[in-house]
Design a protein around this motif. Sequence first.
Motif, PDB file in Angstrom:
ATOM      1  N   ILE A 107       0.054  -0.841 -12.149  1.00 17.94           N
ATOM      2  CA  ILE A 107       0.646  -1.478 -10.984  1.00 17.94           C
ATOM      3  C   ILE A 107       0.188  -0.715  -9.752  1.00 17.94           C
ATOM      4  O   ILE A 107       0.282   0.516  -9.686  1.00 17.94           O
ATOM      5  N   THR A 108      -0.301  -1.454  -8.775  1.00 16.04           N
ATOM      6  CA  THR A 108      -0.826  -0.824  -7.573  1.00 16.04           C
ATOM      7  C   THR A 108       0.302  -0.449  -6.619  1.00 16.04           C
ATOM      8  O   THR A 108       1.476  -0.762  -6.844  1.00 16.04           O
ATOM      9  N   THR A 109      -0.087   0.193  -5.532  1.00 15.16           N
ATOM     10  CA  THR A 109       0.904   0.577  -4.532  1.00 15.16           C
ATOM     11  C   THR A 109       1.563  -0.637  -3.890  1.00 15.16           C
ATOM     12  O   THR A 109       2.698  -0.544  -3.413  1.00 15.16           O
ATOM     13  N   SER A 110       0.892  -1.769  -3.896  1.00 13.44           N
ATOM     14  CA  SER A 110       1.459  -2.988  -3.323  1.00 13.44           C
ATOM     15  C   SER A 110       2.144  -3.865  -4.368  1.00 13.44           C
ATOM     16  O   SER A 110       2.564  -4.973  -4.054  1.00 13.44           O
ATOM     17  N   GLY A 111       2.234  -3.359  -5.595  1.00 14.15           N
ATOM     18  CA  GLY A 111       2.971  -4.072  -6.622  1.00 14.15           C
ATOM     19  C   GLY A 111       2.168  -5.061  -7.443  1.00 14.15           C
ATOM     20  O   GLY A 111       2.735  -5.810  -8.245  1.00 14.15           O
ATOM     21  N   ILE A 112       0.865  -5.038  -7.279  1.00 15.80           N
ATOM     22  CA  ILE A 112       0.028  -5.938  -8.069  1.00 15.80           C
ATOM     23  C   ILE A 112      -0.149  -5.340  -9.465  1.00 15.80           C
ATOM     24  O   ILE A 112      -0.469  -4.163  -9.608  1.00 15.80           O
ATOM     25  N   THR A 113       0.066  -6.165 -10.458  1.00 16.76           N
ATOM     26  CA  THR A 113      -0.007  -5.697 -11.835  1.00 16.76           C
ATOM     27  C   THR A 113      -1.192  -6.319 -12.572  1.00 16.76           C
ATOM     28  O   THR A 113      -1.617  -7.429 -12.259  1.00 16.76           O
TER      29      THR A 113
END
Length: 115
Positions: free
Chosen positions: A51-57
């Motif tokens: 999961i990225t810092t922007s919440g993309i999984t």
Amino acid sequence: QVQLVESGGGLVQAGGSLRLSCAASGIIFSMYTMGWYRQAPGKQRELVARITTSGITNYADSVKGRFTLSRVNAENTVYLQMTSLKPEDTAVYYCNAERYGSTYWGQGTQVTVSS
């Protein structure tokens, strides 16, 4: 000192569920991509989900639709909800934090799924 502390592993029957947690300290958690990897005996470590810092999984094909990864920045914690577990999910699961080439690992937690 960076620490990633995993918890929540254990023994479960096929079809069951577990939730893994990874609590981070020593890093600015919100600035790191967080992930879970796993390694089964005799196999290479593989990505499960991240999961990225922007919440993309993104998820490995083998766990799509069964596992859900989330992060709570206020808790410095990432959660991996695992459902419909299969024996082939048996492995040591490792938490990972990554930012611009800096990578940190937890000590791992064992997940065993019995048939």
